[in-house]
Write a protein that holds these residues in place. Structure first.
Motif, mmCIF file in Angstrom:
data_model
loop_
_atom_site.group_PDB
_atom_site.id
_atom_site.type_symbol
_atom_site.label_atom_id
_atom_site.label_comp_id
_atom_site.label_asym_id
_atom_site.label_seq_id
_atom_site.Cartn_x
_atom_site.Cartn_y
_atom_site.Cartn_z
ATOM 1 N N PRO A 60 -1.326 -7.633 5.247
ATOM 2 C CA PRO A 60 -1.707 -6.451 6.031
ATOM 3 C C PRO A 60 -2.135 -5.306 5.126
ATOM 4 O O PRO A 60 -1.509 -5.043 4.089
ATOM 5 C CB PRO A 60 -0.417 -6.106 6.788
ATOM 6 C CG PRO A 60 0.399 -7.353 6.764
ATOM 7 C CD PRO A 60 0.072 -8.050 5.486
ATOM 8 N N ALA A 61 -3.188 -4.609 5.518
ATOM 9 C CA ALA A 61 -3.656 -3.477 4.726
ATOM 10 C C ALA A 61 -2.574 -2.418 4.588
ATOM 11 O O ALA A 61 -2.438 -1.779 3.539
ATOM 12 C CB ALA A 61 -4.914 -2.881 5.366
ATOM 13 N N ALA A 62 -1.785 -2.226 5.627
ATOM 14 C CA ALA A 62 -0.727 -1.211 5.580
ATOM 15 C C ALA A 62 0.306 -1.538 4.507
ATOM 16 O O ALA A 62 0.888 -0.635 3.900
ATOM 17 C CB ALA A 62 -0.060 -1.084 6.946
ATOM 18 N N THR A 63 0.526 -2.814 4.257
ATOM 19 C CA THR A 63 1.490 -3.211 3.230
ATOM 20 C C THR A 63 0.994 -2.824 1.846
ATOM 21 O O THR A 63 1.739 -2.274 1.028
ATOM 22 C CB THR A 63 1.738 -4.728 3.286
ATOM 23 O OG1 THR A 63 2.287 -5.063 4.573
ATOM 24 C CG2 THR A 63 2.701 -5.180 2.195
ATOM 25 N N VAL A 64 -0.280 -3.109 1.575
ATOM 26 C CA VAL A 64 -0.844 -2.753 0.272
ATOM 27 C C VAL A 64 -0.923 -1.236 0.124
ATOM 28 O O VAL A 64 -0.537 -0.672 -0.900
ATOM 29 C CB VAL A 64 -2.230 -3.399 0.094
ATOM 30 C CG1 VAL A 64 -2.865 -2.963 -1.222
ATOM 31 C CG2 VAL A 64 -2.116 -4.921 0.152
ATOM 32 N N ALA A 65 -1.433 -0.553 1.153
ATOM 33 C CA ALA A 65 -1.577 0.898 1.083
ATOM 34 C C ALA A 65 -0.229 1.592 0.910
ATOM 35 O O ALA A 65 -0.138 2.634 0.257
ATOM 36 C CB ALA A 65 -2.264 1.414 2.343
ATOM 37 N N GLY A 66 0.808 1.002 1.485
ATOM 38 C CA GLY A 66 2.135 1.616 1.439
ATOM 39 C C GLY A 66 2.922 1.334 0.176
ATOM 40 O O GLY A 66 4.102 1.698 0.098
ATOM 41 N N THR A 67 2.323 0.712 -0.813
ATOM 42 C CA THR A 67 3.018 0.442 -2.070
ATOM 43 C C THR A 67 3.592 1.733 -2.636
ATOM 44 O O THR A 67 2.902 2.747 -2.769
ATOM 45 C CB THR A 67 2.051 -0.174 -3.095
ATOM 46 O OG1 THR A 67 1.553 -1.408 -2.566
ATOM 47 C CG2 THR A 67 2.735 -0.427 -4.418
ATOM 48 N N ARG A 68 4.875 1.707 -2.996
ATOM 49 C CA ARG A 68 5.533 2.907 -3.506
ATOM 50 C C ARG A 68 5.145 3.152 -4.955
ATOM 51 O O ARG A 68 5.258 2.266 -5.796
ATOM 52 C CB ARG A 68 7.048 2.774 -3.388
ATOM 53 C CG ARG A 68 7.811 4.005 -3.888
ATOM 54 C CD ARG A 68 9.293 3.891 -3.577
ATOM 55 N NE ARG A 68 10.018 5.046 -4.082
ATOM 56 C CZ ARG A 68 10.631 5.096 -5.259
ATOM 57 N NH1 ARG A 68 10.581 4.041 -6.067
ATOM 58 N NH2 ARG A 68 11.277 6.177 -5.639
ATOM 59 N N THR A 69 4.679 4.339 -5.238
ATOM 60 C CA THR A 69 4.392 4.751 -6.605
ATOM 61 C C THR A 69 5.558 5.599 -7.112
ATOM 62 O O THR A 69 6.501 5.905 -6.374
ATOM 63 C CB THR A 69 3.098 5.575 -6.681
ATOM 64 O OG1 THR A 69 3.335 6.863 -6.098
ATOM 65 C CG2 THR A 69 1.962 4.882 -5.953
ATOM 66 N N HIS A 70 5.485 5.992 -8.379
ATOM 67 C CA HIS A 70 6.554 6.812 -8.958
ATOM 68 C C HIS A 70 6.049 8.186 -9.377
ATOM 69 O O HIS A 70 6.752 8.923 -10.083
ATOM 70 C CB HIS A 70 7.180 6.078 -10.141
ATOM 71 C CG HIS A 70 7.772 4.754 -9.757
ATOM 72 N ND1 HIS A 70 8.973 4.640 -9.104
ATOM 73 C CD2 HIS A 70 7.300 3.483 -9.888
ATOM 74 C CE1 HIS A 70 9.239 3.364 -8.861
ATOM 75 N NE2 HIS A 70 8.221 2.644 -9.320
ATOM 76 N N ALA A 71 4.848 8.533 -8.943
ATOM 77 C CA ALA A 71 4.301 9.856 -9.218
ATOM 78 C C ALA A 71 4.537 10.760 -8.017
ATOM 79 O O ALA A 71 4.634 10.302 -6.878
ATOM 80 C CB ALA A 71 2.817 9.758 -9.527
ATOM 81 N N ARG A 72 4.609 12.062 -8.288
ATOM 82 C CA ARG A 72 4.806 13.054 -7.241
ATOM 83 C C ARG A 72 3.539 13.891 -7.083
ATOM 84 O O ARG A 72 2.922 14.293 -8.059
ATOM 85 C CB ARG A 72 6.002 13.961 -7.571
ATOM 86 C CG ARG A 72 7.327 13.211 -7.626
ATOM 87 C CD ARG A 72 7.707 12.658 -6.254
ATOM 88 N NE ARG A 72 9.006 11.996 -6.238
ATOM 89 C CZ ARG A 72 9.188 10.686 -6.358
ATOM 90 N NH1 ARG A 72 8.122 9.912 -6.528
ATOM 91 N NH2 ARG A 72 10.379 10.163 -6.313
#
Length: 386
Positions: free
Chosen positions: A113-125
């Motif tokens: 799902p595109a939402a899964t890829v887009a929702g990847t958690r990053t560590h930048a603020r």
């Protein structure tokens, strides 16, 4: 001009456009049977929290090589930097529309799902206050047709180590980069390179893009506080695939860039490497395609034109995208390609360690024994022609 036949150029283009996500997701189950998973990028090993700004830069003095009617050469740039604190909102990995386009381009819209890829958690603020001091600048250029987001883990790692990192999207060369107006421009270059345009055109155009980004980021009138963070006398560059060729071409054209890395890309331009003088350059590639006995690559000829500090490394078991985020994301979803011997965790650690060591040595002057030669702790990494 590259001097290649049209047949060999089409072969190169096929390699450049090879499924960036389809390689690590080969053999994945259909979406209906793929478990939902929250994705997260690897954490930075550096001491700094990371902030990020998104910039839309327009060079109005250049005509876009792919769309001459455009209002100039437009670039989307993600600037990651050492932050004062880790508070605030996490930055988005990519928009859902960008993820959808990327998956569609690789015939994987029904797998993840595109939402899964887009929702990847990053560590930048998002827009976090910057840490005090001035830091070296590193530019990153992605592979052909790939968005800058595929180098996010590397950008965050380097920013956490104390670098300002600018990951650049080159207009009309990506299948999934959203513009400020919300639209996603087509990858015009994808339809032309290997047909009526040579790969060298991409490389040379990107070199001009990256020099323009340096101009903008070091101009306090243009970017204010970001420019005050950057030490303009310590600039490095790295790229994946054709972005690695652009890294070398930028160094040849712009003396401000002190050191560069190519991650698994050929160089394409005539006499690549001849304009670097004694500035350091490192080539890191998959062992199956970029060892000295590999055919169809221009690394050996380029190596012989390098007269400064240089390294030629290959990684056993790696494939073309092992130096990007993509295998990590696939592995976290349980969809890693079993035909790729190098695990996604190991591929990331090798990329992180060697890229970080290179820039720590050449932009900070910190000795790096890791770059002296092969080591038992990383047996996959082979040094060639020391």
């Amino acid at each position: 001009m590259t001097g290649r036949s049209s047949t060999s150029r089409r072969t190169v283009l096929t390699t450049l456009l090879a499924g960036a996500l389809s390689v690590p997701l080969l053999g994945a189950a259909p979406a209906s049977s793929t478990p939902a998973a929250a994705l997260e990028l690897p954490s930075s090993t550096g001491p700094h929290p990371v902030g990020r700004h998104i910039l839309h830069l327009v060079d109005r003095h250049r005509t876009d090589p792919w769309v001459p009617t455009a209002r100039g050469r437009e670039l989307m740039v993600s600037v990651s930097y050492p932050a004062r604190s880790s508070g605030g909102t996490s930055t988005a990995y990519m928009t859902e529309a960008e993820a959808q386009r990327l998956l569609e381009a690789r015939a994987l819209a029904g797998v993840v799902p595109a939402a899964t890829v887009a929702g990847t958690r990053t560590h930048a603020r998002e827009a976090a206050p910057s840490a005090p001091g001035r830091f070296p600048l590193i530019l990153l250029s992605p592979g052909f047709s790939m968005p800058r987001t595929t180098l996010t883990s590397l950008a965050e790692e380097l920013a956490g180590r104390g670098y300002v990192v600018a990951a650049v999207d080159h207009a009309y060369e990506s299948v999934g980069t959203e513009s400020p107006g919300g639209g996603i421009p087509p990858c015009v270059a994808c339809d032309r390179v290997g047909v009526d345009v040579e790969e060298a055109t991409v490389v040379e155009g990107r070199a001009a893009d990256l020099s323009f980004v340096i101009d903008e980021l070091t101009d306090r009138r243009r970017v204010g506080a970001l420019a005050r963070m950057i030490d303009p006398h310590r600039i490095g560059i790295a790229g994946h695939s054709i972005g690695g060729a652009a890294a070398m071409a930028t160094m040849a054209a712009d003396r401000r860039v002190r050191a560069g890395i190519n991650l698994d890309g050929d160089f394409f331009v005539r006499d690549a490497g001849s304009g670097l003088g004694r500035r350091p350059f490192m080539m890191v590639g998959a062992g199956s395609t970029h060892s000295p006995d590999s055919t169809g690559t221009d690394w050996a000829a380029t190596w012989n034109r390098l007269h400064g500090w240089k390294r030629w490394l290959t990684v056993t078991g790696a494939e073309h995208f092992s130096f990007t985020d993509l295998p990590w994301l696939a592995g976290r979803l349980g969809l890693a390609d079993p035909a790729v011997p190098l695990s996604y965790e190991r591929g990331w650690c090798i990329t992180r360690d060697y890229v970080g060591a290179f820039f720590d040595l050449h932009l900070r002057g910190v000795p790096q024994p890791l770059l002296h030669g092969s080591t038992g702790s990383r047996p996959e990494v082979e040094f060639h022609r020391p």
